[in-house]
Scaffold this active site. Structure first.
Site, mmCIF file in Angstrom:
data_model
loop_
_atom_site.group_PDB
_atom_site.id
_atom_site.type_symbol
_atom_site.label_atom_id
_atom_site.label_comp_id
_atom_site.label_asym_id
_atom_site.label_seq_id
_atom_site.Cartn_x
_atom_site.Cartn_y
_atom_site.Cartn_z
ATOM 1 N N SER A 8 42.854 34.747 -1.987
ATOM 2 C CA SER A 8 42.640 36.193 -1.923
ATOM 3 C C SER A 8 43.753 36.948 -2.663
ATOM 4 O O SER A 8 43.978 36.674 -3.843
ATOM 5 C CB SER A 8 42.533 36.607 -0.459
ATOM 6 N N ASP B 59 30.854 36.959 -1.025
ATOM 7 C CA ASP B 59 32.221 37.435 -1.199
ATOM 8 C C ASP B 59 32.218 38.485 -2.310
ATOM 9 O O ASP B 59 31.736 38.202 -3.417
ATOM 10 C CB ASP B 59 33.110 36.240 -1.585
ATOM 11 N N HIS C 258 34.133 35.357 2.286
ATOM 12 C CA HIS C 258 35.528 35.533 1.917
ATOM 13 C C HIS C 258 36.449 35.342 3.116
ATOM 14 O O HIS C 258 36.158 35.769 4.207
ATOM 15 C CB HIS C 258 35.733 36.937 1.352
#
Ligand SMILES: *[C@@H]1O[C@H](CO)[C@@H](O)[C@H](O)[C@H]1NC(C)=O
Ligand SMILES: *[C@@H]1O[C@H](CO)[C@@H](O)[C@H](O)[C@H]1NC(C)=O
Length: 286
Positions: A74, A226, A256
């Site tokens: 991320s 995501d 995600h």
């Protein structure tokens, strides 16, 4: 191996990794927004990685200099991506990074209207609104920021030439485009003083082909559900186009940040495949 991330949920993953892969795992505790804005985190990570990769430090920790991996997920995946990009341009560092492992990394702040942002706008875990709010906190104290981002009007005047580097319509495989029609971001609609919007340290996808071509073996893990998925699919294509070796794991039924949840019972199932894929890839490649 250097691992980059933002909070303590990851301790378990890193301990697990250290044991399972028999690796020295270094975690960079970089300074975070809103207190520390762009580019503070990038400097923290860059300094830590550069220092750790000095011969004397590697020797001290018993690290084999031919077996270094840079990793992150991320926002940490953004930092891992850009630090690897920067490192390969430092002659004495470039041979030290064997591979980068990027878990659903955040890769661009140029265009917020990709197909994956539209499909997954409301989450489940990472919604568009959350991403925009976090992004704005990292960039500025200006309260108008989220509003400008939501309408994709945040890029400064004169930045249009950069769009081709992140243009999903060029780089996404057909199956991910579906029926979406590309519309380019609007420029020059607001105060151009926001730092970084044209900077590869904020959007590693803005690196040009020359800057990408010497990257090491790259592992990229993407999840179907995501908003960031298309960032990563674009990076996969761009890296492959310049001859970088890419191993891409795409997980159809995942969301995600699923890897973070491997510790909690409810999400155990969600995280476990991701962790297994990531770890087994490290085992095979380090
Ligand atoms: C984006 O890509 C499409 C082709 O898929 C092209 O028609 C369009 O001009 C491109 N736009 C920019 C700004 O790069
Ligand atoms: C790529 O970017 C680098 C660094 O900004 C620059 O020196 C180089 O000229 C660029 N190359 C191309 C082909 O645009």
């Amino acid at each position: 191996m250097a691992s980059i991330h933002e909070h303590t949920y990851y301790d378990n993953l890193n301990k697990w990794t250290a044991n399972k892969v028999d690796a020295v795992v270094v975690v960079v505790d970089y300074q975070v927004a809103p207190q520390y804005k762009f580019p503070v985190a990038t400097y923290d990570v860059f300094a830590a990685v550069k220092r750790f990769l000095q011969d004397d430090i590697l020797t001290k920790y018993g690290v084999d200099p031919t077996q270094i991996c840079i990793s992150g997920d991320s926002a940490g995946g953004a930092l891992a991506t850009l630090v690897t990009q920067q490192m390969i341009n430092i002659p004495e560092m470039k041979n030290k990074i064997k591979t980068q492992a990027l878990i659903y990394p955040y890769l661009q702040t140029v265009d917020v209207t990709t197909p994956s942002t539209k499909e997954n706008e409301h989450g489940p875990l990472l919604s568009m609104e959350m991403a925009i709010k976090m992004g704005c906190k990292y960039l500025t104290t200006d309260e108008v920021c989220p509003k400008i981002f939501r309408t994709n009007q945040h890029m400064p005047q004169g930045s249009r030439h950069l769009f081709r580097l992140v243009n999903w319509s060029i780089f996404l495989p057909e199956q991910f485009k579906k029926n979406n029609v590309y519309t380019e971001p609007l420029t020059g609609r607001f105060d151009p003083s926001y730092a970084g919007l044209t900077d590869i340290m904020l959007s590693p996808l803005l690196a040009n082909d020359t800057q990408l071509q010497n990257l090491p073996l790259t592992y990229i893990l993407t999840c179907q559900h995501d908003i960031l998925r298309d960032h990563e699919l674009t990076y996969v294509t761009r890296l492959q186009n310049v001859g970088v070796q890419v191993v891409h794991d795409h997980i159809e039924d995942r969301i995600h940040a699923a890897i973070v949840y491997m510790g909690s019972l409810f999400y155990l199932y969600l995280g476990i495949t991701l962790k297994d894929k990531y770890i087994s890839w490290l085992e095979e490649n380090l």
